[in-house]
Motif scaffolding. Structure first.
Motif, PDB file in Angstrom:
ATOM      1  N   ARG A 163       3.347   7.391   2.559  1.00  0.00           N
ATOM      2  CA  ARG A 163       2.735   6.426   3.467  1.00  0.00           C
ATOM      3  C   ARG A 163       3.255   6.809   5.013  1.00  0.00           C
ATOM      4  O   ARG A 163       2.493   6.801   6.074  1.00  0.00           O
ATOM      5  CB  ARG A 163       3.043   5.153   3.156  1.00  0.00           C
ATOM      6  CG  ARG A 163       2.290   4.227   4.171  1.00  0.00           C
ATOM      7  CD  ARG A 163       2.904   2.747   4.134  1.00  0.00           C
ATOM      8  NE  ARG A 163       2.049   1.708   5.016  1.00  0.00           N
ATOM      9  CZ  ARG A 163       2.175   0.589   4.997  1.00  0.00           C
ATOM     10  NH1 ARG A 163       3.253  -0.078   4.434  1.00  0.00           N
ATOM     11  NH2 ARG A 163       1.564  -0.353   5.945  1.00  0.00           N
TER      12      ARG A 163
ATOM     13  N   ILE B 221      -6.370   5.667   2.703  1.00  0.00           N
ATOM     14  CA  ILE B 221      -7.080   6.922   2.554  1.00  0.00           C
ATOM     15  C   ILE B 221      -8.166   6.629   2.038  1.00  0.00           C
ATOM     16  O   ILE B 221      -8.559   6.230   0.691  1.00  0.00           O
ATOM     17  CB  ILE B 221      -6.177   8.142   1.698  1.00  0.00           C
ATOM     18  CG1 ILE B 221      -4.802   8.186   2.473  1.00  0.00           C
ATOM     19  CG2 ILE B 221      -6.837   9.166   1.509  1.00  0.00           C
ATOM     20  CD1 ILE B 221      -3.946   9.164   1.872  1.00  0.00           C
TER      21      ILE B 221
ATOM     22  N   LEU C  57      -0.415   3.439  -3.330  1.00  0.00           N
ATOM     23  CA  LEU C  57      -1.379   4.549  -2.850  1.00  0.00           C
ATOM     24  C   LEU C  57      -0.630   5.859  -2.961  1.00  0.00           C
ATOM     25  O   LEU C  57      -1.055   6.728  -2.499  1.00  0.00           O
ATOM     26  CB  LEU C  57      -1.936   4.267  -1.394  1.00  0.00           C
ATOM     27  CG  LEU C  57      -2.919   3.066  -1.446  1.00  0.00           C
ATOM     28  CD1 LEU C  57      -3.561   3.179   0.045  1.00  0.00           C
ATOM     29  CD2 LEU C  57      -4.195   3.276  -2.159  1.00  0.00           C
TER      30      LEU C  57
ATOM     31  N   LYS D 132      -0.258   8.121  -5.116  1.00  0.00           N
ATOM     32  CA  LYS D 132      -0.888   9.140  -5.835  1.00  0.00           C
ATOM     33  C   LYS D 132      -2.018   9.893  -4.771  1.00  0.00           C
ATOM     34  O   LYS D 132      -2.187  10.802  -5.096  1.00  0.00           O
ATOM     35  CB  LYS D 132      -1.327   8.650  -7.145  1.00  0.00           C
ATOM     36  CG  LYS D 132      -0.200   8.268  -8.458  1.00  0.00           C
ATOM     37  CD  LYS D 132      -1.046   7.838  -9.754  1.00  0.00           C
ATOM     38  CE  LYS D 132       0.168   7.856 -10.751  1.00  0.00           C
ATOM     39  NZ  LYS D 132      -0.499   7.495 -11.938  1.00  0.00           N
ATOM     40  N   LYS D 133      -2.662   8.780  -4.229  1.00  0.00           N
ATOM     41  CA  LYS D 133      -3.579   9.162  -3.521  1.00  0.00           C
ATOM     42  C   LYS D 133      -3.167  10.125  -2.301  1.00  0.00           C
ATOM     43  O   LYS D 133      -3.854  10.990  -1.740  1.00  0.00           O
ATOM     44  CB  LYS D 133      -4.669   8.207  -2.880  1.00  0.00           C
ATOM     45  CG  LYS D 133      -5.573   7.366  -4.191  1.00  0.00           C
ATOM     46  CD  LYS D 133      -6.300   6.303  -3.362  1.00  0.00           C
ATOM     47  CE  LYS D 133      -6.931   5.458  -4.672  1.00  0.00           C
ATOM     48  NZ  LYS D 133      -7.948   4.475  -4.015  1.00  0.00           N
ATOM     49  N   TYR D 134      -1.927   9.866  -1.730  1.00  0.00           N
ATOM     50  CA  TYR D 134      -1.407  10.459  -0.800  1.00  0.00           C
ATOM     51  C   TYR D 134      -1.042  12.115  -1.292  1.00  0.00           C
ATOM     52  O   TYR D 134      -1.581  12.796  -0.582  1.00  0.00           O
ATOM     53  CB  TYR D 134      -0.078  10.034  -0.253  1.00  0.00           C
ATOM     54  CG  TYR D 134      -0.360   8.663   0.632  1.00  0.00           C
ATOM     55  CD1 TYR D 134      -1.058   8.497   1.766  1.00  0.00           C
ATOM     56  CD2 TYR D 134       0.432   7.393   0.309  1.00  0.00           C
ATOM     57  CE1 TYR D 134      -1.069   7.294   2.173  1.00  0.00           C
ATOM     58  CE2 TYR D 134       0.238   6.135   0.807  1.00  0.00           C
ATOM     59  CZ  TYR D 134      -0.632   6.148   1.967  1.00  0.00           C
ATOM     60  OH  TYR D 134      -0.599   4.902   2.683  1.00  0.00           O
ATOM     61  N   LYS D 135      -0.640  11.849  -2.326  1.00  0.00           N
ATOM     62  CA  LYS D 135      -0.180  13.351  -2.923  1.00  0.00           C
ATOM     63  C   LYS D 135      -1.549  14.171  -3.221  1.00  0.00           C
ATOM     64  O   LYS D 135      -1.616  15.373  -3.013  1.00  0.00           O
ATOM     65  CB  LYS D 135       0.729  13.043  -4.335  1.00  0.00           C
ATOM     66  CG  LYS D 135       1.819  12.568  -4.296  1.00  0.00           C
ATOM     67  CD  LYS D 135       2.846  13.539  -3.698  1.00  0.00           C
ATOM     68  CE  LYS D 135       4.218  12.762  -3.793  1.00  0.00           C
ATOM     69  NZ  LYS D 135       5.322  13.918  -3.210  1.00  0.00           N
ATOM     70  N   GLN D 136      -2.508  13.536  -3.462  1.00  0.00           N
ATOM     71  CA  GLN D 136      -3.741  14.230  -3.876  1.00  0.00           C
ATOM     72  C   GLN D 136      -4.193  14.887  -2.469  1.00  0.00           C
ATOM     73  O   GLN D 136      -5.052  15.824  -2.709  1.00  0.00           O
ATOM     74  CB  GLN D 136      -4.562  13.412  -4.359  1.00  0.00           C
ATOM     75  CG  GLN D 136      -4.434  12.813  -5.966  1.00  0.00           C
ATOM     76  CD  GLN D 136      -5.351  11.859  -6.333  1.00  0.00           C
ATOM     77  OE1 GLN D 136      -6.112  11.395  -5.843  1.00  0.00           O
ATOM     78  NE2 GLN D 136      -5.139  11.384  -7.608  1.00  0.00           N
ATOM     79  N   ASN D 137      -3.902  14.379  -1.495  1.00  0.00           N
ATOM     80  CA  ASN D 137      -4.399  14.840   0.008  1.00  0.00           C
ATOM     81  C   ASN D 137      -3.313  15.842   0.578  1.00  0.00           C
ATOM     82  O   ASN D 137      -3.421  15.926   1.751  1.00  0.00           O
ATOM     83  CB  ASN D 137      -4.669  13.816   0.610  1.00  0.00           C
ATOM     84  CG  ASN D 137      -5.964  13.066   0.123  1.00  0.00           C
ATOM     85  OD1 ASN D 137      -6.966  13.742   0.595  1.00  0.00           O
ATOM     86  ND2 ASN D 137      -5.875  12.132  -0.594  1.00  0.00           N
TER      87      ASN D 137
ATOM     88  N   THR E 141       0.749  -1.260  -0.098  1.00  0.00           N
ATOM     89  CA  THR E 141       0.166   0.049   0.289  1.00  0.00           C
ATOM     90  C   THR E 141       0.787   1.193  -0.137  1.00  0.00           C
ATOM     91  O   THR E 141       0.616   2.331  -0.412  1.00  0.00           O
ATOM     92  CB  THR E 141      -0.872  -0.160   1.093  1.00  0.00           C
ATOM     93  OG1 THR E 141      -0.137   0.001   2.466  1.00  0.00           O
ATOM     94  CG2 THR E 141      -1.880  -1.046   1.352  1.00  0.00           C
TER      95      THR E 141
END
Length: 414
Positions: free
Chosen positions: A388, A414, A376, A378-383, A372
């Protein structure tokens, strides 16, 4: 339980790199941690110089082969020597040094002072008589060879006694670059050896890169002997020949993976904007090195590695969050690193490929779904979360913040 820790230095890096402040802002991570390890060297811990690093301790290694000179960094010459050396120390009955072997090493140590072998006769013709200077040099070689043998025998006796008194039940491995891949190779050597396959292994790998050309034999898949696996990958490294390796893990292995902003050298203490040897300025990118060192330090402590009191100051949760805030503010500087290269060319057009695609694995499904921390990103960056590790710091997870092993592994979604 007896725990032993091995520090594998990266390509062209050795145990003295803790003092190379012109390249590594606060010293290279692996050599710095090794410098502050407590206990007795060879009995409680071991540091292994990287290939192409100058190999200052080569003459006291428990192995036969030598490094490949100037081409060692390219071809990884010396990996087999490092593996044999580490295994000998772990087993407790190291490779026996013959007089021929120590004489060879003594000659190498005294090579700079070697005089002409033969005398000159009339008109400058070379005679068959050895010069007195050479004979004296040969006597020095013989004396040094005997000293090396005595030293090695005493060291062997000490190691054997330590292993008999307290057999190893756990081995911690930490390494950067080819040193990280050396951790994978050595874990498999331990798993397949009848005298070490019972030993529990923990691995902390720092941007493990085998190199475009490498002599590794068994590093792509790890066995059930690996209890815990932690890896930190350089998010902005794109140099050709620097694709990192994520080994396929056994189903029983607990794991933790994350990216960190910066290049291959940024993770272990290089603070320059180009990730290499650019002069340090007010915009230096030191925070990834601070955070990664803190994470490695706390993880090794959780695995039973001991350090000298007050030698390394652990970062608090607030300090870690502060480091990540600075990383977010300098995000564009990290992105520019993707067009830089140690090898004059990059993976992708000017490095414009996904960070995960830089990582090679024999199990792509495992790489892209199970891990993970990588999948994930890209999702971390978006937030506005760096990675991680940053997410888990914000959540106050006791493994990443305090090094408490009972919180490993961490579920981060996330």
């Amino acid at each position: 339980m007896s725990t032993f820790t091995i520090f594998f230095c990266g390509t062209s890096s050795n145990q003295r790199d803790y003092n190379k402040k012109h390249i590594f802002h606060q010293g290279e991570l692996v050599s710095t941690l090794a410098k502050h390890a407590s206990g007795i060297e060879y009995q409680d811990y071991l540091i292994v110089d990287g290939v192409g690093s100058g190999n200052e301790t080569e003459f006291i290694k428990f192995s036969k082969s030598y490094y490949g000179g100037a081409l060692a960094p390219i071809f990884g010459s010396g990996i087999a020597s490092n593996m044999q050396h580490a295994l000998s120390v772990v087993l407790g009955f190291p490779f026996a040094q013959t007089s021929e072997e120590t004489t060879k090493r003594a000659k190498q140590l005294l090579q700079a002072s070697r005089p002409a072998k033969y005398t000159l006769g009339g008109l400058g013709a070379i005679t068959n008589s050895k010069s007195s200077a050479y004979n004296k040099w040969q006597q020095e070689v013989d004396a040094l060879s005997q000293d090396l043998q005595a030293h090695m025998k005493a060291l062997v006796a000490r190691i054997k006694m330590a292993r008999e008194k307290s057999p190893l039940t756990q081995v911690n491995l930490i390494g950067w670059s080819r040193g990280g891949v050396s951790c994978f190779e050595f874990a498999n050597i331990l798993n397949k050896h009848p005298m070490t396959n019972h030993i529990k292994v923990n691995i902390f790998a720092l941007d493990p890169v085998p190199g475009g050309i490498n002599p590794f034999k068994d590093y792509k898949k790890l066995g059930a002997n690996v209890s815990h696996f932690v890896a930190v990958f350089a998010e902005d490294e794109r140099s050709s020949g620097f694709k990192a390796r994520m080994p396929e893990l056994h189903a029983k292995t607990k794991f933790y993976t994350t990216f960190m902003p910066g290049r291959h050298g940024t993770l272990v203490g290089n603070a320059a904007e180009d990730g290499q040897e650019q002069p340090i300025t007010h915009t230096m990118l030191s925070n990834p090195g601070y955070v990664t060192r803190d994470f490695a330090f706390k993880t090794l402590l959780s695995w039973g590695c001991q350090f000298k009191p007050n030698s390394i100051n652990a970062l608090t949760q607030d300090q870690l969050i502060g480091c990540y805030k600075i990383m977010l503010a300098k995000e564009q500087l990290f992105s520019k690193m993707q067009s830089k290269s140690y090898t004059k060319s990059t993976n992708g057009w000017f490095g414009k490929i996904d960070a995960v695609k830089r990582i090679k694995s024999t199990n792509e499904k495992q790489l892209n779904s199970i891990f993970t921390g990588l999948a994930l990103q890209k999702k971390y960056k978006q937030n506005d979360i760096v990675n991680r590790h940053h997410f888990d710091v914000l959540m106050g997870n006791s493994f990443v913040v305090k090094g408490q092993l009972n919180a490993f592994p961490v579920s981060s979604i996330i």
